[in-house]
Design an enzyme around this catalytic site. Structure first.
Site, PDB file in Angstrom:
ATOM      1  N   ASP A  60       6.941   0.875   2.464  1.00 13.33           N
ATOM      2  CA  ASP A  60       7.390   2.067   3.201  1.00 13.33           C
ATOM      3  C   ASP A  60       7.865   1.657   4.587  1.00 13.33           C
ATOM      4  O   ASP A  60       8.373   2.488   5.335  1.00 13.33           O
ATOM      5  CB  ASP A  60       6.242   3.083   3.303  1.00 13.33           C
ATOM      6  CG  ASP A  60       6.697   4.397   3.930  1.00 13.33           C
ATOM      7  OD1 ASP A  60       7.679   4.971   3.416  1.00 13.33           O
ATOM      8  OD2 ASP A  60       6.097   4.823   4.942  1.00 13.33           O
ATOM      9  N   ILE A 101      -6.814   5.365   7.257  1.00 16.63           N
ATOM     10  CA  ILE A 101      -5.972   5.397   6.055  1.00 16.63           C
ATOM     11  C   ILE A 101      -6.553   4.493   4.963  1.00 16.63           C
ATOM     12  O   ILE A 101      -6.721   4.915   3.813  1.00 16.63           O
ATOM     13  CB  ILE A 101      -4.520   4.986   6.405  1.00 16.63           C
ATOM     14  CG1 ILE A 101      -3.905   6.015   7.356  1.00 16.63           C
ATOM     15  CG2 ILE A 101      -3.680   4.834   5.133  1.00 16.63           C
ATOM     16  CD1 ILE A 101      -2.603   5.577   8.001  1.00 16.63           C
ATOM     17  N   ARG A 122       2.850  -1.549   8.734  1.00 15.13           N
ATOM     18  CA  ARG A 122       3.943  -1.929   9.624  1.00 15.13           C
ATOM     19  C   ARG A 122       4.682  -3.107   8.999  1.00 15.13           C
ATOM     20  O   ARG A 122       4.061  -4.009   8.448  1.00 15.13           O
ATOM     21  CB  ARG A 122       3.420  -2.323  11.023  1.00 15.13           C
ATOM     22  CG  ARG A 122       3.062  -1.134  11.918  1.00 15.13           C
ATOM     23  CD  ARG A 122       4.288  -0.293  12.305  1.00 15.13           C
ATOM     24  NE  ARG A 122       3.960   0.863  13.134  1.00 15.13           N
ATOM     25  CZ  ARG A 122       3.775   2.109  12.673  1.00 15.13           C
ATOM     26  NH1 ARG A 122       3.863   2.372  11.387  1.00 15.13           N
ATOM     27  NH2 ARG A 122       3.516   3.096  13.518  1.00 15.13           N
ATOM     28  N   HIS A 146      10.000   4.690   5.463  1.00 13.08           N
ATOM     29  CA  HIS A 146       8.982   5.133   6.423  1.00 13.08           C
ATOM     30  C   HIS A 146       8.735   6.648   6.312  1.00 13.08           C
ATOM     31  O   HIS A 146       8.847   7.390   7.289  1.00 13.08           O
ATOM     32  CB  HIS A 146       9.390   4.758   7.865  1.00 13.08           C
ATOM     33  CG  HIS A 146       8.211   4.526   8.753  1.00 13.08           C
ATOM     34  ND1 HIS A 146       8.120   3.468   9.627  1.00 13.08           N
ATOM     35  CD2 HIS A 146       7.037   5.214   8.890  1.00 13.08           C
ATOM     36  CE1 HIS A 146       6.968   3.517  10.269  1.00 13.08           C
ATOM     37  NE2 HIS A 146       6.291   4.562   9.837  1.00 13.08           N
ATOM     38  N   GLU A 198      13.311  -2.583  10.248  1.00 11.75           N
ATOM     39  CA  GLU A 198      13.680  -1.217   9.853  1.00 11.75           C
ATOM     40  C   GLU A 198      14.384  -0.426  10.945  1.00 11.75           C
ATOM     41  O   GLU A 198      15.069   0.559  10.654  1.00 11.75           O
ATOM     42  CB  GLU A 198      12.442  -0.435   9.387  1.00 11.75           C
ATOM     43  CG  GLU A 198      11.464  -0.082  10.505  1.00 11.75           C
ATOM     44  CD  GLU A 198      10.269   0.738  10.004  1.00 11.75           C
ATOM     45  OE1 GLU A 198       9.655   0.352   9.016  1.00 11.75           O
ATOM     46  OE2 GLU A 198       9.978   1.776  10.634  1.00 11.75           O
TER      47      GLU A 198
END
Ligand code: NAD
Length: 337
Positions: A259, A155, A235, A296, A264
């Site tokens: 994100d 990524i 993360r 997310h 979370e």
């Protein structure tokens, strides 16, 4: 193979069923997250299929093992939610989907940066209310700005390329394994201290490991430029959220996009719109005009969901047929020893 699918949403069921049409695995879809309370649902299932916020710590793995489960098939890339040592000791095979669509996450990351630096999240609301003032919407060009990319795996490398080739940025990188192709394209690998100090925009793409936990903290924030733009689509616990809130209040952070969030699991993937959010730290984050949060969703594209479903089922098929699952997590390699 009889598989208990946890944290199921309609899209999981839809894509997994489509990919399973010719395979014939016996998939049972459960909406709850896998936790110590819900793991009894998996009793008698040789495989569980789980997602990012399912809990696979030692107590849960012990209960799963006692119920006859032998395979943990993660339908995601990250595996920080699995106690790999316990899984190994209990004889589990753990497999994941390492690269379903790095483009999905990379493109979402670039989208978040563009939204932040041009205040698109504010403009959207303003125009809908008939307010066409530009005050408060002043942005800046990305051209010639310095972007720091922490973690240049699948990524991070795409994000680095986009900023280099697409926007004409200077790109500073940090990774335990530098990528020579990025250097050829003009990226520079520098020590973390240099990256913190020189970057106008910093984006995180390294995994969550003990050594990267709270990588963004009071000390590292102090080294950054005033007004730095920070983005985390990796993360949540890479960031110490309380330290970041202090940095937002002081202006050290000029804008923040997330994100992922360290707590979370109790929020994301649920509709809580009729409830009072109990997490005061998260609620504080929502009050800042220069903070943009997505729940997310960076992975959430048609292409990624098709690939996740196909590769998750291939991991299950391989395990069932005694083959090596392509997404096998080699615990010795990850943990050493
Ligand atoms: P990857 O394994 O291809 O790349 C991770 C890179 O981080 C590797 O190059 C590795 O060498 C590097 N790295 C490891 N330790 C490091 C350290 N201490 N400092 C700097 N770099 C380090 O992984 P990827 O597929 O690019 O995924 C990156 C992250 O994105 C993962 O944490 C993953 O969980 C997360 N992710 C998020 C979403 C989402 O929807 N938000 C979706 C997929 C992946």
């Amino acid at each position: 193979m009889k598989t208990a699918v946890f944290s199921t949403r309609s899209y999981d069921e839809c894509f997994l069923k489509a990919a399973n049409a010719k395979l014939g695995h016996e998939l049972h879809f459960f909406e709850p997250r896998l936790t110590e309370r819900t793991c009894r649902l998996a009793e008698g299932f040789p495989a569980v299929c789980v997602f990012v916020n399912d809990q696979l710590d030692r107590p849960v793995l012990e209960k799963l093992a006692a119920g006859g489960t032998r395979l943990v098939a993660l339908r995601c890339a990250g595996f920080n939610n699995v106690d790999l040592r316990a899984a190994q000791q209990l004889g589990f095979t753990v497999a994941r989907v390492p690269a379903y669509s790095p483009h999905a996450v990379a493109e979402h990351t670039v989208g978040l940066v563009l939204a932040l630096v041009r205040r698109l999240h504010k403009a959207y609301n303003r125009v809908r209310e008939g307010n066409f003032h530009l005050e408060g919407l002043l942005g800046f060009d990305l051209y010639k700005k310095t972007v720091g990319v922490v973690g240049t795996g699948k990524i991070g490398a795409l994000v680095a390329r986009a900023f280099l080739a697409g926007f004409g940025c200077r790109v500073l990188c940090q990774d335990v394994r530098p990528n020579p192709e990025l250097v050829q394209l003009g990226a520079e690998y520098v020590p973390l201290e240099t990256l913190w100090a020189a970057s106008d925009i910093i984006t995180l793409h390294c995994p969550l490991l003990p050594e990267t936990h709270h990588l963004i903290n009071e000390d590292t924030l102090r080294l950054m430029k005033d007004g730095v733009v920070l983005v985390n689509t990796s993360r949540g616990a890479l960031i110490n959220t309380r330290a970041v809130i202090r940095a937002l209040k002081s202006g050290k952070i000029g804008a923040l996009a997330l994100d992922v969030y360290e707590e979370e699991a109790d929020l994301f993937f649920e509709d809580l719109s009729n409830r009072v959010i109990q997490d005061d730290v998260f609620a504080r984050m929502l009050t800042f005009p220069n903070v943009l949060i997505t729940g997310h969703q960076a992975f959430f594209t048609q292409e990624a969901l098709e690939a996740i479903a196909a590769e998750t089922l291939e991991n299950i098929s391989a395990f069932e047929q005694g083959r090596r699952p392509p997404g096998l997590i080699e615990v010795e390699k990850v943990l050493g020893g």
